[in-house]
Scaffold this motif. Structure first.
Motif, short mmCIF file in Angstrom:
data_model
loop_
_atom_site.label_atom_id
_atom_site.label_comp_id
_atom_site.label_asym_id
_atom_site.label_seq_id
_atom_site.Cartn_x
_atom_site.Cartn_y
_atom_site.Cartn_z
N ARG A 127 0.79 -1.32 0.01
CA ARG A 127 0.09 0.07 0.14
C ARG A 127 1.05 1.32 -0.04
O ARG A 127 1.67 1.51 1.06
CB ARG A 127 -1.00 -0.02 1.27
CG ARG A 127 -1.85 -1.12 1.24
CD ARG A 127 -2.75 -0.97 2.43
NE ARG A 127 -3.59 0.18 2.40
CZ ARG A 127 -4.81 0.39 1.81
NH1 ARG A 127 -5.39 -0.60 0.93
NH2 ARG A 127 -5.52 1.45 1.54
N PRO A 128 0.75 1.99 -1.16
CA PRO A 128 1.86 3.06 -0.99
C PRO A 128 1.33 4.36 -0.45
O PRO A 128 -0.08 4.55 -0.01
CB PRO A 128 1.72 3.52 -2.65
CG PRO A 128 0.54 2.88 -3.20
CD PRO A 128 0.19 2.03 -2.24
N GLN A 129 2.08 5.24 -0.21
CA GLN A 129 1.66 6.51 0.56
C GLN A 129 1.94 7.64 -0.68
O GLN A 129 2.90 7.82 -1.57
CB GLN A 129 2.75 7.08 1.42
CG GLN A 129 2.79 6.29 2.73
CD GLN A 129 3.52 6.82 3.84
OE1 GLN A 129 4.20 7.67 3.61
NE2 GLN A 129 3.52 6.08 5.12
N ILE A 130 0.53 8.21 -0.93
CA ILE A 130 0.52 8.98 -1.84
C ILE A 130 0.19 10.69 -1.64
O ILE A 130 -0.59 10.86 -0.63
CB ILE A 130 -0.85 9.05 -2.89
CG1 ILE A 130 -0.70 7.41 -3.50
CG2 ILE A 130 -0.93 9.85 -4.24
CD1 ILE A 130 -1.85 6.87 -4.13
N SER A 131 1.20 11.40 -1.90
CA SER A 131 1.22 12.89 -1.84
C SER A 131 1.11 13.76 -3.00
O SER A 131 1.76 13.72 -3.96
CB SER A 131 2.69 13.14 -0.88
OG SER A 131 2.51 12.11 0.20
N GLY A 132 0.74 14.83 -2.61
CA GLY A 132 0.49 16.11 -3.89
C GLY A 132 -0.60 16.01 -4.27
O GLY A 132 -1.61 15.76 -3.73
N ASP A 133 -0.72 16.88 -5.42
CA ASP A 133 -1.95 17.40 -5.98
C ASP A 133 -2.26 16.29 -7.10
O ASP A 133 -2.02 16.32 -8.07
CB ASP A 133 -1.75 18.79 -6.68
CG ASP A 133 -3.05 19.27 -7.35
OD1 ASP A 133 -4.16 18.60 -6.88
OD2 ASP A 133 -3.15 20.08 -7.87
#
Length: 839
Positions: A127-133
């Protein structure tokens, strides 16, 4: 730290004096230790002074008192120092964390200063961590439902880039292989996707390219695309089967593919370029150079010798910035196919010209491209007009003006519907009824290459024939239904196809059962109660169901009810069989009666012949005796006779001679009828035979004053026959003619010879023979005394016909009432040839 100091303060204040002295000792011990800085930069000693509110004397006293405690309080001091150190360390760490948080916030603000997305996978975590717009790639509504949708690359990338992204991410997570991709999203945004393995994590950064970086990425993408296209084109040119070349502005060869090398018989591409081998001949190269110098494209079909074989190539060359390039495509097969197509088209044109159907072909522009002579004759159009390639509408307008098209209330709508054939897929059929009474069948067929082919046939006669055929069919059906004869038609499969009411009535069948088309075996089972003869039904089945050797079968059926049927099978051309039944019960009964009567008549006739034959033989012997004695008595040697005796003897002689002649005639006819008469063939002198016959009737000629005229050629010669019978024939004809001729008349006998026949003719000027008795003059004992002075037995003409037919000849009687009769006898000259022909 403040809590500890407060606790110490309360402890020290409650101590006894001894305790105070101990506290002073503790302070002294503490002061001997290293002095770490407190949070407010105060030393422990200063703290104690402040906490205990002691002066120096008091503090000294306290120190002295505390020293007395000794080692008892060392442990407490060490514990307190440890706790102080831990507190100071915690304060330092909190300060470091605050500084790191500030630095992280500053870096995060710097990192996300531009729109981008970070996706990080920890080791062993799916399960990845997703950051940003993330709205950069997916709409906000989709993200609110499932932020993980950003990992479904196919939702925001075209199929091929999405597959490329999947493979790159899988390689990064599994093997730590980094990547840098410049992609375009489905909505047209240019993005950069970079993947790296950092600190045991797989991190993917996706950001939108803009400004100079975007231009650089697009330039790199175009460069790679152009490089791929260039390599693809170079590989295509090298592998192409057509000679391809490029030349400099000076005309020197700069590039040649493998096909060019083979065509010019070079060793290699480098050798061909080095030797500047030419594919075209000098005059063709000169012409191509002249055209290219005018900045035009050179196109020509030229013969080129390749591998010792002269072939035809389509050569195309164009001028480029730094020279020229060209290609030669082998058109030999295309040329042959074109020639074959032209020959085939010409053959088709000649074939169409021979058709009786009118053919007109209009091209995609609706102009007349071809027509045959039948089309021109059918519509009576001017050839010059047709040769001018008129359009379809012009042809229809001219035909309408000449009143050669069907009358239409709305001609424009009718023409528009007809022209739908140019957009149709399937052919259409029409029938035009023209004002002049003709009917024309029209077929419009769309052409694959565009346009329409019209096929016209004058079906006036066909429709008339169809109407007459339908009328004839109805008449035949009505006739069949009203026939008294029972009729049924069985198909090639042995089933009933047609029947009439008489068939139902005759065999007591129902129309409903036969409409089901039963097989002949079923019909046989229904008919067996009336007729149960297995052999007859087998013959009918075989006649109906036979495939080969189909022949007509005629049978007679005697049914149980006493009726008699005449049955007949007739094979029909289409494989069917016509079966007819006719009730001949009454006819059969009449036939039986007639047959019985005929048998009785034949028996009576035979009895008559036998009787005549027997009587003739019985009469001949006494007649011969009487004739002999009469001749003997008339002989002078027997003695003289009185006149009366001589007269009676003469009567006896004439009567016996006549009776003998009659008897001989009857015997001859009986012999001929029995088939026992044999001719004694030999040469017959025609002139002498006529003379012999004439001598026999001289007394009659003299008595009746009849003149005999003989008309023959002295050189008529002979023919083969029985002379005695020929004389007998001529005698009977003359005797018959004299008997019917009036006094002072003339009888003519003539003979003429042809190549194969001798024809005797006897004519008289008597009363003639009526038409109703003309056919009976050759019958036995038919004596027609009307107009004759001599009544005979009626055997003369019967003998004439019998003797002539025995010779292979024919007898013809021509008679006009009141003008006379002519009998013609036709004898063949050569009896042997006649007998051979008969055999």
């Amino acid at each position: 730290m403040s809590g500890v100091v407060a606790a110490m303060r309360r402890t020290l204040l409650s101590c006894t004096s001894l305790a105070r002295h101990g506290a002073i000792v503790l302070a002294t011990a503490l002061s001997a230790l290293p002095e770490p800085a407190l949070a407010d930069d105060l030393t422990i000693t200063q703290a104690l002074h402040a906490l205990l509110d002691l002066n120096h004397q008091e503090f000294a006293a306290l120190t002295t008192a505390l020293s007395l405690l000794g080692f008892t309080v060392v442990a407490a001091i060490l514990l307190m120092r440890t706790r102080i150190r831990a507190t100071r360390l915690e304060l330092g760490l909190r300060s470091d964390i605050a500084e790191l948080q500030v630095q992280a916030d500053r870096l995060r603000a710097l990192l996300f200063a531009e729109p981008q997305i970070l996706i990080a996978w920890a080791a062993g975590d799916n399960r990845p961590q997703i950051s940003g717009d993330a709205s950069l790639l997916i709409s906000q509504d989709a993200l609110s439902n499932s932020p993980q949708r950003i990992l479904a690359f196919g939702t925001w990338l075209p199929p091929e880039p999405a597959l490329q992204m999947d493979h790159a991410v899988d390689a990064l997570r599994e093997a730590g292989e980094g990547f840098l991709l410049n992609l375009s999203t489905s909505n047209g945004r240019a993005i950069e996707a970079m993947g790296r393995a950092i600190g045991g994590q797989a991190i993917v950064r996706i950001r939108e390219l803009g400004g100079l970086r975007r231009e650089l990425a697009e330039s790199n993408l175009r460069y790679r695309t152009l490089l791929e296209e260039t390599e693809l084109l170079r590989d295509f040119a090298a592998a192409a089967p057509w000679p391809i070349w490029a030349k400099s502005a000076e005309g020197n060869l700069r590039y040649a593919n493998t096909a060019y090398v083979r065509a010019t018989e070079g060793a290699s591409v480098a050798d061909t370029i080095h030797r500047n081998l030419e594919l075209l001949e000098n005059d063709h190269r000169t012409e191509m150079g002249r055209v290219l110098s005018d900045n035009s494209t050179y196109t020509a079909r030229l013969p080129i010798v390749v591998g010792g074989e002269r072939r035809v190539y389509d050569v195309q060359a164009l001028r480029l910035g730094g020279g020229s390039a060209g290609i030669a495509i082998d058109a030999s097969e295309a040329t042959q196919l074109r020639d074959a197509m032209e020959r085939m088209a010409e053959a088709h044109r000649r074939t169409l010209d021979q058709l009786s159907s009118g053919v007109a072909v209009f091209d995609g522009q609706r102009r007349l491209a071809f027509y045959n002579e039948s089309y021109r004759r059918l519509w009576g159009l001017d050839q010059a007009f047709l040769d001018s390639n008129p359009d379809d509408s012009s042809v229809l307008d001219r035909l309408r003006a000449a009143r050669k098209l069907p009358e239409q209330p709305d001609f424009r709508a009718w023409k528009a519907k007809l022209h739908e054939a140019y957009r149709a897929v399937e052919p259409e059929n029409y029938t035009w009824f023209l004002p002049d009474g003709r009917a024309v069948s029209v077929v419009t067929t769309p052409n694959l290459e565009g346009g329409v082919t019209y096929l016209f046939d004058n079906v006036t006669e066909s429709l008339d024939l169809a109407r007459r055929y339908d009328r004839l069919t109805r008449v035949q059906h009505e006739t069949l239904d009203n026939l008294a004869e029972a009729v049924a038609v069985f198909g090639s499969n042995g089933r009933v196809e047609l029947f009439n009411p008489a068939f139902l009535k005759m065999w007591k069948l129902s129309a409903e059962s036969l409409k089901e088309q039963p097989h002949i075996e079923t019909v046989e089972a229904w008919c067996k109660p009336l007729f149960d003869d297995a052999l007859t039904w087998r013959a009918l089945r075989e006649a109906i169901t036979a495939i080969e050797n189909r022949a007509q079968v005629a049978l007679k059926l005697e049914r149980k009810d006493g009726s008699v049927l005449d049955c007949m099978t007739m094979p029909l051309p289409d494989g069917a069989t016509l079966l007819t039944f006719q009730d001949i019960t009454d006819t059969e009964n009449v036939e039986r009666a007639l047959r019985e009567r005929n048998e009785a008549l034949e028996a009576a006739d035979q009895m008559k012949v036998d009787f005549v034959h027997h009587v003739s033989y019985e009469l001949r012997a006494p007649l011969t005796t009487i004739i002999g004695f009469a001749h003997f008595l008339s002989d002078p040697s027997t003695g003289p006779l009185t006149p009366k005796q001589a007269e009676y003897l003469d009567y006896v002689t004439k009567s016996t001679n006549a009776l003998l002649a009659l008897t001989n005639n009857i015997l001859d006819l009986a012999t001929i009828d029995a088939g026992a008469m044999k001719l004694e063939l030999g040469p017959v002198n025609i002139e002498k035979a006529i003379q012999a016959a004439a001598e026999g009737i001289q007394d009659r000629l003299a008595t009746d004053r009849i003149e005999l005229k003989v008309d023959i050629d002295p050189d008529i010669g002979n023919f083969t026959g029985d002379e005695r019978r020929v004389v007998q024939v001529l005698y009977n004809l003359l005797a018959n003619a004299v008997g019917f001729s009036p006094h002072d008349a003339a009888v003519t006998i003539s003979a003429r010879r042809t190549e194969h026949r001798v024809i005797f003719t006897v004519s008289d000027s008597g009363p003639g023979i009526p038409a109703e008795v003309k056919d009976k003059v050759f019958d036995w004992f038919e004596s027609h005394s009307h107009g004759s002075r001599h009544r005979g037995a009626g055997l003369g003409l019967s003998l004439v016909r019998s003797f002539v037919e025995l010779h292979g000849g024919k007898v013809r009687v021509d008679s006009v009432v009141g003008k006379g009769t002519t009998v013609t006898c036709d004898f063949p000259i050569d009896q042997n040839a006649h007998r051979n022909a008969a055999e």
